[in-house]
Design a protein around this motif. Structure first.
Motif, short mmCIF file in Angstrom:
data_model
loop_
_atom_site.label_atom_id
_atom_site.label_comp_id
_atom_site.label_asym_id
_atom_site.label_seq_id
_atom_site.Cartn_x
_atom_site.Cartn_y
_atom_site.Cartn_z
N ARG A 20 -6.45 -7.59 5.47
CA ARG A 20 -5.97 -6.22 5.25
C ARG A 20 -4.82 -6.19 4.24
O ARG A 20 -4.81 -5.38 3.32
CB ARG A 20 -5.55 -5.61 6.58
CG ARG A 20 -5.10 -4.17 6.47
CD ARG A 20 -4.73 -3.63 7.84
NE ARG A 20 -4.21 -2.28 7.72
CZ ARG A 20 -4.40 -1.34 8.62
NH1 ARG A 20 -5.08 -1.60 9.71
NH2 ARG A 20 -3.88 -0.14 8.46
N ARG A 21 -3.84 -7.08 4.41
CA ARG A 21 -2.69 -7.12 3.50
C ARG A 21 -3.12 -7.48 2.08
O ARG A 21 -2.59 -6.94 1.10
CB ARG A 21 -1.64 -8.11 4.00
CG ARG A 21 -0.85 -7.56 5.15
CD ARG A 21 0.30 -8.48 5.52
NE ARG A 21 0.54 -8.36 6.94
CZ ARG A 21 0.42 -9.34 7.83
NH1 ARG A 21 0.08 -10.54 7.45
NH2 ARG A 21 0.65 -9.12 9.10
N LEU A 23 -6.02 -6.84 0.67
CA LEU A 23 -6.68 -5.68 0.09
C LEU A 23 -5.65 -4.63 -0.31
O LEU A 23 -5.70 -4.10 -1.43
CB LEU A 23 -7.68 -5.08 1.09
CG LEU A 23 -8.40 -3.82 0.60
CD1 LEU A 23 -9.34 -4.15 -0.56
CD2 LEU A 23 -9.15 -3.16 1.73
N ILE A 24 -4.72 -4.31 0.56
CA ILE A 24 -3.70 -3.31 0.24
C ILE A 24 -2.88 -3.75 -0.98
O ILE A 24 -2.61 -2.94 -1.87
CB ILE A 24 -2.79 -3.03 1.46
CG1 ILE A 24 -3.55 -2.25 2.51
CG2 ILE A 24 -1.52 -2.27 1.05
CD1 ILE A 24 -2.79 -2.05 3.81
N SER A 37 -6.37 3.57 -0.23
CA SER A 37 -6.08 2.19 0.18
C SER A 37 -5.99 2.08 1.69
O SER A 37 -6.52 1.14 2.29
CB SER A 37 -4.77 1.71 -0.44
OG SER A 37 -4.86 1.64 -1.82
N TYR A 38 -5.33 3.04 2.31
CA TYR A 38 -5.18 3.02 3.76
C TYR A 38 -6.54 3.13 4.45
O TYR A 38 -6.84 2.37 5.36
CB TYR A 38 -4.24 4.14 4.22
CG TYR A 38 -4.09 4.19 5.71
CD1 TYR A 38 -3.26 3.27 6.36
CD2 TYR A 38 -4.80 5.09 6.48
CE1 TYR A 38 -3.13 3.29 7.74
CE2 TYR A 38 -4.68 5.11 7.86
CZ TYR A 38 -3.84 4.21 8.49
OH TYR A 38 -3.73 4.21 9.84
N SER A 41 -8.38 -0.06 4.11
CA SER A 41 -7.78 -1.16 4.87
C SER A 41 -8.10 -1.03 6.36
O SER A 41 -8.31 -2.05 7.03
CB SER A 41 -6.27 -1.22 4.63
OG SER A 41 -5.60 -0.15 5.25
N SER A 45 -10.25 -3.74 8.41
CA SER A 45 -9.74 -4.31 9.66
C SER A 45 -10.79 -4.24 10.76
O SER A 45 -10.98 -5.20 11.52
CB SER A 45 -8.48 -3.59 10.12
OG SER A 45 -7.43 -3.79 9.20
#
Length: 170
Positions: A20-21, A23-24, A37-38, A41, A45
């Motif tokens: 996740r981190r 990708l963000i 983005s959120y 993500s 997840s």
């Protein structure tokens, strides 16, 4: 401009926030709108959590300690693919869907089989992940890896860019 990355991750809970981190961070660096983005993500997840929880027992009786995450940011769209080596999605059959060369073939779950419905109750712990992915992404495909076994989920979302996006081409 296009960018892509692929991770081979251990089937451990700690791998989910790592994916996740990454990708963000990639989307922030590229200049993707934070709301998009959120959403992506959260969907990633959920897909990773499913691979960690369900992707270990193979169709041949063995276990697998890894899964793969691949993400593509290509101009107007982001595609994410999560593939494990477990038994796959039961009842998903059909021809492989078109995908970029580095993406495993995915049989569409939308052909004859709808995507999951919301969980029966707010406290239901099972079934929420695939439903969330289908709500957060623009297009979702579920499938099984031909020959080798394992589940594959692929989802796309149209990107919105910040005005100061460094990777936006003029």
């Amino acid at each position: 401009m296009s960018i892509w990355w692929s991770l081979h991750l251990r089937r451990e809970a700690a791998s989910v926030p790592l994916a996740r981190r990454l990708l963000i961070g990639a989307m922030d660096t590229a200049g993707v709108d934070p709301d998009v983005s959120y959403d992506l993500s959260v969907a990633l997840s959920e897909a990773c959590a499913n691979a960690v929880e369900h992707g270990g027992a193979t169709a041949h009786g063995g276990t697998s300690g890894a899964y793969r995450v691949t993400a593509y940011l290509d101009g107007e769209k982001c595609r994410i693919v999560v593939a494990d080596s477990g038994p796959g999605f039961p009842g998903v059959q059909g021809p492989a869907a078109a995908a970029p060369a580095a993406v495993p073939a995915v049989a569409s779950a939308t052909r004859g089989r709808p995507l999951p419905r919301p969980p029966a109750s707010e406290t239901d712990e099972h079934g929420r992940g695939l439903w969330l992915i289908s709500e957060l992404a623009d297009h979702v495909q579920l499938g099984n890896r031909p020959g080798r076994g394992g589940a594959v989920i692929s989802f796309d979302k149209i990107l919105k860019w910040r005005e100061d996006a460094p990777l936006l081409t003029a």
